[in-house]
Design an enzyme around this catalytic site. Structure first.
Site, short mmCIF file in Angstrom:
data_model
loop_
_atom_site.label_atom_id
_atom_site.label_comp_id
_atom_site.label_asym_id
_atom_site.label_seq_id
_atom_site.Cartn_x
_atom_site.Cartn_y
_atom_site.Cartn_z
N ASP A 48 2.91 -0.90 1.45
CA ASP A 48 2.10 -0.63 2.64
C ASP A 48 2.92 -0.95 3.90
O ASP A 48 2.46 -0.74 5.02
CB ASP A 48 0.75 -1.36 2.60
CG ASP A 48 0.88 -2.87 2.59
OD1 ASP A 48 2.01 -3.39 2.53
OD2 ASP A 48 -0.17 -3.56 2.64
N SER A 49 4.14 -1.44 3.70
CA SER A 49 5.08 -1.57 4.82
C SER A 49 5.34 -0.22 5.47
O SER A 49 5.89 -0.15 6.57
CB SER A 49 6.41 -2.19 4.35
OG SER A 49 6.91 -1.50 3.23
N ASP A 87 1.42 0.18 -3.71
CA ASP A 87 0.94 -1.04 -3.06
C ASP A 87 -0.50 -0.85 -2.59
O ASP A 87 -0.78 0.05 -1.78
CB ASP A 87 1.85 -1.32 -1.85
CG ASP A 87 1.84 -2.76 -1.44
OD1 ASP A 87 1.21 -3.59 -2.12
OD2 ASP A 87 2.48 -3.06 -0.41
N LYS A 117 0.44 -2.96 -6.99
CA LYS A 117 0.72 -4.32 -6.52
C LYS A 117 -0.42 -4.77 -5.63
O LYS A 117 -0.94 -3.97 -4.85
CB LYS A 117 2.03 -4.37 -5.73
CG LYS A 117 2.31 -5.73 -5.13
CD LYS A 117 3.69 -5.81 -4.49
CE LYS A 117 3.75 -5.34 -3.06
NZ LYS A 117 2.85 -6.03 -2.12
N GLU A 119 -1.85 -8.38 -3.26
CA GLU A 119 -1.51 -9.69 -2.73
C GLU A 119 -2.59 -10.71 -3.10
O GLU A 119 -3.75 -10.37 -3.27
CB GLU A 119 -1.39 -9.62 -1.20
CG GLU A 119 -0.32 -8.66 -0.73
CD GLU A 119 -0.18 -8.61 0.79
OE1 GLU A 119 -0.83 -9.41 1.49
OE2 GLU A 119 0.59 -7.76 1.26
N GLU A 186 7.63 -13.54 -2.06
CA GLU A 186 8.20 -13.13 -0.77
C GLU A 186 8.43 -14.34 0.14
O GLU A 186 7.52 -15.17 0.31
CB GLU A 186 7.27 -12.12 -0.08
CG GLU A 186 7.79 -11.71 1.29
CD GLU A 186 7.07 -10.50 1.89
OE1 GLU A 186 6.19 -9.90 1.23
OE2 GLU A 186 7.40 -10.14 3.03
O1 KIV Z 1 4.73 -3.30 1.62
C1 KIV Z 1 5.79 -3.78 1.22
O2 KIV Z 1 6.87 -3.20 1.33
C2 KIV Z 1 5.71 -5.10 0.61
C3 KIV Z 1 6.96 -5.90 0.57
C4 KIV Z 1 7.24 -6.48 1.91
C5 KIV Z 1 6.88 -6.96 -0.43
O3 KIV Z 1 4.67 -5.52 0.21
#
Ligand code: KIV
Length: 292
Positions: A48-49, A87, A117, A119, A186
């Site tokens: 989600d980056s 994510d 993924k 969090e 992280e």
């Molecule tokens: O969104 C992402 O790229 C991430 C990484 C920073 C771990 O969650």
């Protein structure tokens, strides 16, 4: 041929067993995913980056499920070998088990991802269990978790005290107990990350968490020099692609202004007889129009 065999969870477990570190990198679109996959990288995170690297947001929080699904679809269309992790964005799994299962399922069914993924530690263990029970591979994410930036007080290194270590370990064990298949740490000191990794049997990957884990994640824009807002301490720059793009587009811009591009070699040819016929027609037509 065997080199292009798709990486799966069995491959990743076997790599951990033999002490081979997995290379793990983000990608958000078809062309980048193709370059990354061709380079032989083991795992891709459609993070989600993308909110920051691609969409220009200040944080990852505004990213939606639709943003993520579109990006994951583009990436999985390009990938032959790498294991692709989608994510789960903010508020796609926090509200309820039902939301979590439905949204995790979209990453698999609509976007062909290999895993999702999410969090959070102990307090998310129930959600992890619910998604795992739906038959989906899950990667947990602990340490600096950008979706809780407010609670963490900003981008800060985590796990720097005994209390913080105990909390991280507790969270990591809770995720493993809940059935998580992999864990991402992280922004954690090298030694602390290693201590946590050594207490788990699932593969543990790191971003800004040293070099003693089962694999290394980076954000592709960081290592290619395509993200100008900030460069984390743990990043090594392998290229200045942003600079190269600006230089190339400036040269194009100047060529258009001076007439150096396009030239003869860039034109589509036409057979002389066809051209003569068109010209004759135009001349005749124009002659008629002038006469009227
Ligand atoms: O969104 C992402 O790229 C991430 C990484 C920073 C771990 O969650």
């Amino acid at each position: 041929m065997s080199e292009r065999k798709k990486v799966n969870i069995g491959t990743l477990r076997a790599m951990k067993q033999r002490g081979e570190r997995a290379s793990f990198i983000t990608a958000y679109d078809f062309p980048l995913a193709r370059y990354v996959d061709r380079a032989g990288v083991d795992m891709i995170l459609v993070g989600d980056s993308l909110g920051m690297t691609v969409l220009g947001h200040k944080t990852t929080l505004p990213v939606t499920m639709d943003d993520m699904i579109r990006a994951c679809q583009a990436v999985t269309r390009a990938v032959e070998r790498a294991f692709v992790v989608g994510d789960m964005p903010y508020m796609s799994y926090q509200p309820s088990d039902r939301d979590a299962i439905i949204n995790a399922g979209r990453f698999i069914a609509e976007a062909d991802c290999d895993a999702v993924k999410m969090e959070g530690g102990k307090r998310m263990a129930g959600r992890v269990r619910a998604i795992v029970d739906a038959g989906i591979l899950v990667m947990g994410h602990l340490g600096l978790t950008p979706q809780s930036l407010g609670q963490l007080g900003g981008y800060r290194v985590q796990g720097k005290s005994l209390a913080a270590y105990k909390q991280l370990l507790d969270d990591a064990l809770a995720l493993e107990d809940a059935g998580a298949h992999m864990l991402l740490l992280e922004a954690i000191p090298n030694e602390v990350a290693e201590l946590i990794r050594n207490r788990l049997s699932i593969p543990v990957y790191g971003i800004g968490a040293g070099n003693r884990l089962d694999g290394q994640l980076v954000i592709v824009h960081d290592i290619l020099g395509m993200f100008e807002e900030f460069t984390p301490k743990f990043i090594k720059r392998y290229a200045e692609v942003g600079k190269l793009i600006t230089e190339s587009i400036t040269a194009y811009h100047n060529d258009v202004k001076t007439g150096a591009f396009p030239t003869e070699e860039h034109f589509y040819p036409i057979a002389l007889e066809q051209l003569d016929e068109i010209r004759l027609f135009v001349e005749k037509n124009e002659g008629q129009q002038k006469a009227q």
